[in-house]
Design an enzyme around this catalytic site. Structure first.
Site, PDB file in Angstrom:
ATOM      1  N   LYS A  90      63.440 -49.927 -21.805  1.00  0.00           N
ATOM      2  CA  LYS A  90      63.832 -51.214 -21.345  1.00  0.00           C
ATOM      3  C   LYS A  90      64.632 -51.708 -20.139  1.00  0.00           C
ATOM      4  O   LYS A  90      64.219 -52.106 -19.318  1.00  0.00           O
ATOM      5  CB  LYS A  90      64.234 -52.386 -22.449  1.00  0.00           C
ATOM      6  CG  LYS A  90      63.628 -52.782 -23.763  1.00  0.00           C
ATOM      7  CD  LYS A  90      62.330 -53.542 -23.910  1.00  0.00           C
ATOM      8  CE  LYS A  90      61.159 -52.986 -24.115  1.00  0.00           C
ATOM      9  NZ  LYS A  90      59.825 -52.441 -24.115  1.00  0.00           N
ATOM     10  N   PRO A 118      69.514 -46.920 -23.629  1.00  0.00           N
ATOM     11  CA  PRO A 118      67.707 -46.356 -23.590  1.00  0.00           C
ATOM     12  C   PRO A 118      67.183 -46.242 -24.814  1.00  0.00           C
ATOM     13  O   PRO A 118      65.620 -46.270 -24.187  1.00  0.00           O
ATOM     14  CB  PRO A 118      68.041 -45.454 -22.714  1.00  0.00           C
ATOM     15  CG  PRO A 118      69.423 -44.520 -23.453  1.00  0.00           C
ATOM     16  CD  PRO A 118      70.511 -45.943 -23.749  1.00  0.00           C
ATOM     17  N   TYR A 135      58.334 -52.920 -28.018  1.00  0.00           N
ATOM     18  CA  TYR A 135      58.657 -51.992 -27.723  1.00  0.00           C
ATOM     19  C   TYR A 135      56.884 -52.019 -25.911  1.00  0.00           C
ATOM     20  O   TYR A 135      57.641 -51.339 -24.732  1.00  0.00           O
ATOM     21  CB  TYR A 135      58.079 -50.392 -28.088  1.00  0.00           C
ATOM     22  CG  TYR A 135      57.977 -49.701 -28.058  1.00  0.00           C
ATOM     23  CD1 TYR A 135      59.357 -48.312 -27.789  1.00  0.00           C
ATOM     24  CD2 TYR A 135      57.422 -49.050 -26.763  1.00  0.00           C
ATOM     25  CE1 TYR A 135      59.634 -47.088 -26.952  1.00  0.00           C
ATOM     26  CE2 TYR A 135      57.718 -47.482 -26.182  1.00  0.00           C
ATOM     27  CZ  TYR A 135      58.041 -46.615 -26.123  1.00  0.00           C
ATOM     28  OH  TYR A 135      59.007 -45.485 -25.717  1.00  0.00           O
ATOM     29  N   TYR A 145      59.802 -40.042 -31.292  1.00  0.00           N
ATOM     30  CA  TYR A 145      61.451 -40.446 -31.447  1.00  0.00           C
ATOM     31  C   TYR A 145      62.060 -40.154 -32.935  1.00  0.00           C
ATOM     32  O   TYR A 145      61.555 -39.968 -34.146  1.00  0.00           O
ATOM     33  CB  TYR A 145      61.652 -41.997 -31.560  1.00  0.00           C
ATOM     34  CG  TYR A 145      62.008 -42.980 -30.141  1.00  0.00           C
ATOM     35  CD1 TYR A 145      60.282 -42.583 -29.970  1.00  0.00           C
ATOM     36  CD2 TYR A 145      62.523 -42.939 -29.715  1.00  0.00           C
ATOM     37  CE1 TYR A 145      60.142 -43.404 -28.086  1.00  0.00           C
ATOM     38  CE2 TYR A 145      62.194 -43.663 -28.274  1.00  0.00           C
ATOM     39  CZ  TYR A 145      61.221 -43.817 -27.219  1.00  0.00           C
ATOM     40  OH  TYR A 145      60.980 -44.663 -26.625  1.00  0.00           O
ATOM     41  N   HIS A 196      49.187 -44.884 -23.013  1.00  0.00           N
ATOM     42  CA  HIS A 196      49.438 -44.171 -24.332  1.00  0.00           C
ATOM     43  C   HIS A 196      49.937 -45.333 -25.321  1.00  0.00           C
ATOM     44  O   HIS A 196      49.759 -46.459 -25.001  1.00  0.00           O
ATOM     45  CB  HIS A 196      51.431 -43.317 -24.535  1.00  0.00           C
ATOM     46  CG  HIS A 196      51.608 -42.227 -23.528  1.00  0.00           C
ATOM     47  ND1 HIS A 196      52.724 -41.647 -24.597  1.00  0.00           N
ATOM     48  CD2 HIS A 196      51.193 -41.505 -23.350  1.00  0.00           C
ATOM     49  CE1 HIS A 196      52.429 -40.728 -23.597  1.00  0.00           C
ATOM     50  NE2 HIS A 196      51.515 -39.916 -23.005  1.00  0.00           N
TER      51      HIS A 196
HETATM   52  P1  FAD Z   1      70.010 -49.468 -10.029  1.00  0.00           P
HETATM   53  O1  FAD Z   1      68.603 -48.982 -10.432  1.00  0.00           O
HETATM   54  O2  FAD Z   1      71.221 -48.669 -10.923  1.00  0.00           O
HETATM   55  O3  FAD Z   1      70.307 -49.836  -8.442  1.00  0.00           O
HETATM   56  C1  FAD Z   1      70.907 -50.514  -8.012  1.00  0.00           C
HETATM   57  C2  FAD Z   1      71.185 -50.307  -6.634  1.00  0.00           C
HETATM   58  O4  FAD Z   1      72.525 -50.415  -6.209  1.00  0.00           O
HETATM   59  C3  FAD Z   1      71.764 -48.404  -6.717  1.00  0.00           C
HETATM   60  O5  FAD Z   1      70.741 -47.704  -5.166  1.00  0.00           O
HETATM   61  C4  FAD Z   1      73.561 -48.621  -6.223  1.00  0.00           C
HETATM   62  O6  FAD Z   1      72.985 -47.311  -5.509  1.00  0.00           O
HETATM   63  C5  FAD Z   1      73.220 -49.900  -5.451  1.00  0.00           C
HETATM   64  N1  FAD Z   1      74.039 -49.817  -5.238  1.00  0.00           N
HETATM   65  C6  FAD Z   1      75.772 -49.697  -6.380  1.00  0.00           C
HETATM   66  N2  FAD Z   1      77.362 -50.714  -5.590  1.00  0.00           N
HETATM   67  C7  FAD Z   1      76.256 -51.062  -4.331  1.00  0.00           C
HETATM   68  C8  FAD Z   1      76.685 -51.620  -3.578  1.00  0.00           C
HETATM   69  N3  FAD Z   1      78.963 -51.712  -3.174  1.00  0.00           N
HETATM   70  N4  FAD Z   1      76.438 -52.244  -1.989  1.00  0.00           N
HETATM   71  C9  FAD Z   1      75.305 -51.904  -1.713  1.00  0.00           C
HETATM   72  N5  FAD Z   1      74.271 -51.071  -2.735  1.00  0.00           N
HETATM   73  C10 FAD Z   1      74.995 -50.646  -3.947  1.00  0.00           C
HETATM   74  N6  FAD Z   1      65.988 -46.725 -18.752  1.00  0.00           N
HETATM   75  C11 FAD Z   1      65.394 -46.795 -19.316  1.00  0.00           C
HETATM   76  O7  FAD Z   1      64.654 -47.430 -19.658  1.00  0.00           O
HETATM   77  N7  FAD Z   1      64.704 -45.062 -19.617  1.00  0.00           N
HETATM   78  C12 FAD Z   1      65.947 -44.392 -19.293  1.00  0.00           C
HETATM   79  O8  FAD Z   1      65.556 -43.065 -19.604  1.00  0.00           O
HETATM   80  C13 FAD Z   1      67.065 -44.378 -19.090  1.00  0.00           C
HETATM   81  N8  FAD Z   1      67.951 -43.727 -18.196  1.00  0.00           N
HETATM   82  C14 FAD Z   1      68.989 -44.030 -17.023  1.00  0.00           C
HETATM   83  C15 FAD Z   1      69.488 -42.955 -17.064  1.00  0.00           C
HETATM   84  C16 FAD Z   1      70.625 -42.960 -16.133  1.00  0.00           C
HETATM   85  C17 FAD Z   1      71.886 -41.647 -15.899  1.00  0.00           C
HETATM   86  C18 FAD Z   1      71.237 -45.134 -15.962  1.00  0.00           C
HETATM   87  C19 FAD Z   1      72.408 -45.452 -14.778  1.00  0.00           C
HETATM   88  C20 FAD Z   1      70.337 -45.575 -16.221  1.00  0.00           C
HETATM   89  C21 FAD Z   1      69.068 -45.091 -17.097  1.00  0.00           C
HETATM   90  N9  FAD Z   1      67.607 -46.210 -17.220  1.00  0.00           N
HETATM   91  C22 FAD Z   1      67.680 -45.491 -18.013  1.00  0.00           C
HETATM   92  C23 FAD Z   1      68.271 -47.377 -16.642  1.00  0.00           C
HETATM   93  C24 FAD Z   1      67.124 -47.878 -15.780  1.00  0.00           C
HETATM   94  O9  FAD Z   1      67.420 -46.644 -15.257  1.00  0.00           O
HETATM   95  C25 FAD Z   1      67.687 -49.201 -15.023  1.00  0.00           C
HETATM   96  O10 FAD Z   1      67.774 -50.017 -15.976  1.00  0.00           O
HETATM   97  C26 FAD Z   1      67.483 -49.426 -14.014  1.00  0.00           C
HETATM   98  O11 FAD Z   1      67.476 -48.555 -13.050  1.00  0.00           O
HETATM   99  C27 FAD Z   1      67.489 -51.071 -13.550  1.00  0.00           C
HETATM  100  O12 FAD Z   1      67.164 -51.124 -12.471  1.00  0.00           O
HETATM  101  P2  FAD Z   1      68.047 -51.806 -10.987  1.00  0.00           P
HETATM  102  O13 FAD Z   1      67.435 -51.729  -9.799  1.00  0.00           O
HETATM  103  O14 FAD Z   1      68.992 -53.174 -11.381  1.00  0.00           O
HETATM  104  O15 FAD Z   1      69.809 -50.858 -10.956  1.00  0.00           O
HETATM  105  C1  DHB Z   2      62.557 -42.261 -21.608  1.00  0.00           C
HETATM  106  C2  DHB Z   2      63.570 -42.763 -21.904  1.00  0.00           C
HETATM  107  C3  DHB Z   2      64.110 -43.192 -22.826  1.00  0.00           C
HETATM  108  O1  DHB Z   2      65.166 -44.217 -23.293  1.00  0.00           O
HETATM  109  C4  DHB Z   2      63.074 -43.535 -23.931  1.00  0.00           C
HETATM  110  O2  DHB Z   2      63.446 -44.349 -24.552  1.00  0.00           O
HETATM  111  C5  DHB Z   2      61.671 -43.119 -23.657  1.00  0.00           C
HETATM  112  C6  DHB Z   2      61.014 -42.638 -22.920  1.00  0.00           C
HETATM  113  C7  DHB Z   2      61.782 -41.278 -20.582  1.00  0.00           C
HETATM  114  O3  DHB Z   2      63.022 -40.400 -19.596  1.00  0.00           O
HETATM  115  O4  DHB Z   2      61.176 -40.640 -20.382  1.00  0.00           O
END
Ligand code: FAD
Ligand code: DHB
Length: 390
Positions: free
Chosen positions: A298, A294, A383, A201, A72
């Protein structure tokens, strides 16, 4: 069990770290409380910034992303009666990609299996030990109920917002900052072609709305809702009516197409930072160290940027050179705070509250962003993402 790097968490941060380390000949074991299928199917982020895409390509994870990801040029920003396109390529020479976190996770896990990476799922009782020594370890109970100890040179805490790693930094050492916002997002995934070429947005007096997408047949939407919202109070018709109103159905002939809702959830909005991101032989990366609301897309990109810094730092540390490891926390936190500010700024600009003065300030800010090249470039630069190592 013994490995060089014990990685707690098999989300994008943990599995990408294992990938980058393996490319440099460093062994790791990745632990997760959840099953592989559960982690793979969580619907989360959707937007990859330029530096994330560049990194995934550089490390051999860009093949399906290149084929199925949708590049995009920018986003649409709107409020009642007006919709404006910001073209990031024209403004800052960078773009973003629509490629869901589910797809990134699948590519990472496929590559992990292909190289024989040890991914240990469905563990419980994860605990970190001896982090101030050169022989830290992680204990856990495996899926068969057998207690295990994983000894390592280094522990990487990639266990997201609820894992034990951040709490393993002693209270007198860690400092935290947190903000809870007075609203949440109701997110849905729907089997319907997007009604827009690029994300919309939308500021609206009823609350923020976002039209995103996953493919040419699947759309993703979010609605601002009060904290504590119960999904049972939002039947399909109410969701679609809310989206139609806030996204401007009927405005200048634009129409919102609807379809079957296949996933729905309510997400709280929080900013959180813990520093330092290193304590002895423990290094934190991704949501384990910081959470952003979100709105700026980021969260996933920040997790990737942390790991891109951490992997070379650990490779050098294991070879006896401490400089990058010593600099990791301060270097990573520069970007973390930049993204924390940007996510807060997008969130507070776009979510309407009850205060009429605040609403006029939000609209004044939005008008400035779309009409001033400096305003538009500021949003675009943040962004579309700063270079790795910013
Ligand atoms: P995670 O993806 O959270 O991975 C951490 C892992 O650690 C998990 O698999 C978990 O099971 C594991 N874990 C936890 N505790 C333990 C333990 N005790 N022992 C072993 N393993 C463990 N970001 C965006 O930019 N846009 C979005 O739309 C967006 N939507 C989101 C929706 C939700 C519901 C959530 C929770 C987050 C969202 N985010 C979004 C944020 C984005 O998904 C996260 O920033 C990203 O997943 C971070 O990756 P990570 O690997 O650091 O953590
Ligand atoms: C999506 C999530 C976001 O938080 C955003 O700013 C843009 C896109 C998504 O899930 O597609």
């Amino acid at each position: 069990m013994r490995t060089q790097v014990a990685i707690i968490g098999a989300g994008p941060a943990g599995v990408l770290l294992s990938h980058l380390l393996a490319a440099e000949g460093v062994d790791s074991v990745v632990l997760d409380t959840r099953s592989e299928e559960y982690v793979a199917s969580r619907i989360r982020a959707g937007i990859l910034e330029q530096s994330t895409v560049d990194l995934l390509r550089d490390v051999g994870l860009g093949e399906r992303l290149g084929r199925e990801g949708d590049r995009h040029r920018g986003i649409h920003l709107q409020w009642p009666g007006e919709r404006h396109h910001l073209d990031f390529v024209d403004l800052v020479g960078r773009s973003v990609w629509v490629y869901g976190q589910t797809e990134v996770q699948k590519d990472l896990v496929d590559a992990a299996h292909a190289r024989g990476q040890q991914l240990v799922h469905e563990v419980s009782d994860t605990a970190l030990h001896d982090l101030a020594t050169d022989r830290p370890s992680v204990t856990f109970t495996d899926a068969d109920g057998v207690p295990q100890r994983l000894e390592a040179d280094v522990v990487a805490g990639c266990d997201g917002s609820f894992g034990p790693s951040r709490g393993a930094v002693p209270e007198g050492v860690r400092r935290t900052w947190a903000r809870t916002y007075p609203y949440s997002w109701l997110g849905i995934l729907a089997d319907v072609a997007p009604s827009t070429d690029e994300l919309i947005y939308a500021w609206h007096p009823d609350g923020f709305a976002l039209h995103s997408m996953r493919s040419s047949t699947v759309s993703r939407f979010y609605l601002q809702v009060p904290n504590g919202t119960d999904l049972a109070d939002w039947p399909d018709d109410r969701i679609w009516d809310g989206l139609a109103t806030r996204l401007g159905h009927g405005q200048d002939g634009w129409r919102l197409a609807t379809g079957a809702i296949t996933d729905r959830s309510v997400l709280p909005m929080r900013s959180f930072v813990q520093q330092p991101m290193r304590h002895g032989r423990l290094f934190l990366a991704g949501d384990a160290a910081h959470i952003v609301p979100p709105t700026g897309a980021k969260g996933l990109n920040l997790a990737v940027a942390d790991v891109a810094l951490l992997a070379p730092a650990l490779v050098a540390l294991l070879a006896g050179d401490h400089a990058l490891a010593d600099a990791y926390s301060a270097t990573a936190l520069r970007r973390v705070w930049r993204c924390t500010h940007f996510s807060w700024w997008m969130t507070t600009m776009l979510h309407a509250g009850d205060d009429p003065f605040d609403r006029e300030l939000q609209l004044a800010q939005l008008r400035w962003v779309v009409s001033s090249e400096a305003g538009a470039a500021g949003l675009a630069e943040n962004y579309a993402g700063l270079p790795i190592g910013f």
